[in-house]
Motif scaffolding. Sequence first.
Motif, PDB file in Angstrom:
ATOM      1  N   TRP A  71     -15.375  -2.012  -2.217  1.00 32.65           N
ATOM      2  CA  TRP A  71     -13.970  -1.554  -2.256  1.00 32.65           C
ATOM      3  C   TRP A  71     -13.569  -2.035  -3.441  1.00 32.65           C
ATOM      4  O   TRP A  71     -13.543  -3.302  -3.983  1.00 32.65           O
ATOM      5  N   TYR A  73     -10.050  -2.358  -5.537  1.00 30.63           N
ATOM      6  CA  TYR A  73      -8.821  -2.165  -5.370  1.00 30.63           C
ATOM      7  C   TYR A  73      -7.696  -2.658  -6.517  1.00 30.63           C
ATOM      8  O   TYR A  73      -7.924  -4.019  -7.009  1.00 30.63           O
ATOM      9  N   ASP A  74      -6.893  -2.034  -7.279  1.00 29.27           N
ATOM     10  CA  ASP A  74      -6.081  -2.223  -8.362  1.00 29.27           C
ATOM     11  C   ASP A  74      -4.727  -2.235  -7.846  1.00 29.27           C
ATOM     12  O   ASP A  74      -4.209  -0.667  -8.129  1.00 29.27           O
ATOM     13  N   PRO A  75      -3.798  -3.117  -7.432  1.00 32.39           N
ATOM     14  CA  PRO A  75      -2.290  -2.707  -7.218  1.00 32.39           C
ATOM     15  C   PRO A  75      -1.433  -2.211  -8.359  1.00 32.39           C
ATOM     16  O   PRO A  75      -0.429  -1.865  -7.844  1.00 32.39           O
ATOM     17  N   ASP A  80      -7.505   2.716  -5.203  1.00 31.70           N
ATOM     18  CA  ASP A  80      -7.795   2.238  -3.535  1.00 31.70           C
ATOM     19  C   ASP A  80      -8.963   3.233  -3.412  1.00 31.70           C
ATOM     20  O   ASP A  80      -9.063   4.053  -2.725  1.00 31.70           O
ATOM     21  N   ASN A  81     -10.151   2.650  -3.889  1.00 34.82           N
ATOM     22  CA  ASN A  81     -11.489   3.423  -3.902  1.00 34.82           C
ATOM     23  C   ASN A  81     -12.506   2.654  -2.967  1.00 34.82           C
ATOM     24  O   ASN A  81     -13.028   1.450  -3.540  1.00 34.82           O
ATOM     25  N   PRO A 112      -9.890   6.172  -0.244  1.00 34.95           N
ATOM     26  CA  PRO A 112      -8.877   5.105  -0.071  1.00 34.95           C
ATOM     27  C   PRO A 112      -9.359   4.174   1.220  1.00 34.95           C
ATOM     28  O   PRO A 112      -9.557   4.905   2.368  1.00 34.95           O
ATOM     29  N   LEU A 113      -9.707   3.089   1.146  1.00 33.57           N
ATOM     30  CA  LEU A 113     -10.101   2.259   2.500  1.00 33.57           C
ATOM     31  C   LEU A 113      -8.972   2.358   3.510  1.00 33.57           C
ATOM     32  O   LEU A 113      -9.594   2.267   4.737  1.00 33.57           O
ATOM     33  N   MET A 114      -7.752   2.036   3.223  1.00 34.40           N
ATOM     34  CA  MET A 114      -6.762   2.254   4.006  1.00 34.40           C
ATOM     35  C   MET A 114      -6.382   3.384   4.810  1.00 34.40           C
ATOM     36  O   MET A 114      -5.687   3.501   5.788  1.00 34.40           O
ATOM     37  N   GLU A 129     -13.581  -8.065   5.086  1.00 32.87           N
ATOM     38  CA  GLU A 129     -13.709  -7.962   3.565  1.00 32.87           C
ATOM     39  C   GLU A 129     -14.096  -9.446   3.139  1.00 32.87           C
ATOM     40  O   GLU A 129     -13.405 -10.420   3.454  1.00 32.87           O
TER      41      GLU A 129
END
Length: 410
Positions: A71, A73-75, A80-81, A112-114, A129
Amino acid sequence: MKPYPNKITGTMFLKALLTPKLAALFFVLTFFSITTTFAQFRTLSPQAKASLVTIGPGDELYSGFGHSVLWIYDPVSGLDNAYNYGTFSFAEGNFYVKFLRGTLPYTLSVAPLMQQTPYWQAENRSIKEQILNLSPSQKQKLYDVLETNYLPQNRKYQYKFFYDNCSTRMVDVLKAAVGDSLQFPGYTKDTLSFRQWIDRYAYKQKPWSDFGMDLAIGAPSDDIATPAQATFLPDNLSSAFDDSKIKVGNQTLPLVASTRDLFVAAPVVGSDWLTPKVFFWALALLVLAYTYYQTKKELINFTFDKILFTIVGLVGWLILALWFGTNHGVTTWNYDILWAFPLWLPLIWYISKDKKPVWFQFVLILYAVLVMAATANLAKHNLVVIPILLLIITRIYYINNSLSKIPQKG
């Protein structure tokens, strides 16, 4: 004047580029092409994180050993990959044929994971995680490797359950990104064969699936898995990541910076009572009682034997098909062929209570030897094969005893 050539050769093209203006133009176009190629992958922010996400086993056979994704993730950019190497498509041509033969291509997918976590939660599968202790440049390289793998020409690969799957690919891409900076010892807590690892997951939770897999796989699955090979199971990979280290600058740090549970599965209560062991022992006892009754009453009837040994023959032909007709890599040298004698189908249909072929006695002798040899392979099935051999031996005795009372026919 010379006529124009009907084609431009490579030498002529290079000579043309020697002119200053064309050379400059060629340099600009080449530079633009290269920068465009690399620019297709975005630049991660310093707040970006890279994680190994481990999903617990599910109820279906294909999910019974868990799952792994990487995963990114870049906020800051909203990236979200979740990179998933365990994707296959039912739309693939000749899907079932390729699946059985072990030639079904698997694909890297990204989502996206979510968006995926509710699905795993609904299946009561734990989600853990592990945030990786990577420098910004290492995260960027990992992201670039994953995106390169996701290019249409790269995303398909030949899946191998033990050797190249959704779990082992996590290590491959991480090594490709950080190189010698990674110290990866593999899973070192237990030393088991591939078959024993399968048993650890399936023997109690999915006993029929475990029996089917034991029946299908051959001697290669009895090799002891190395620490690296043992990470074909996602839980083992997760544990191996905890034991790994990464060099960041001048420091050597734990690979896993922190761990958190995204979802904790509820305990699974109960299991099927009709296990292969219960079923085959019950069948063996019934066959013993039935054989005793036939022998005591001197009844000659091979209807049950034709059904039984037709099934045994079909199992044998299936083993041969998996051995020689597939590309799984672990279905060769399957010694269950000793008791699952393929030629029972059609040989069993040559006998009746009115006649017997002269050669059938030799078939019984040969098969008796094979069945005795098969006892050396009892542990393969957690001893479930004992009642199978018992009922086969019982019916061999009955057939042989009955044939002695039937006139021979060549």
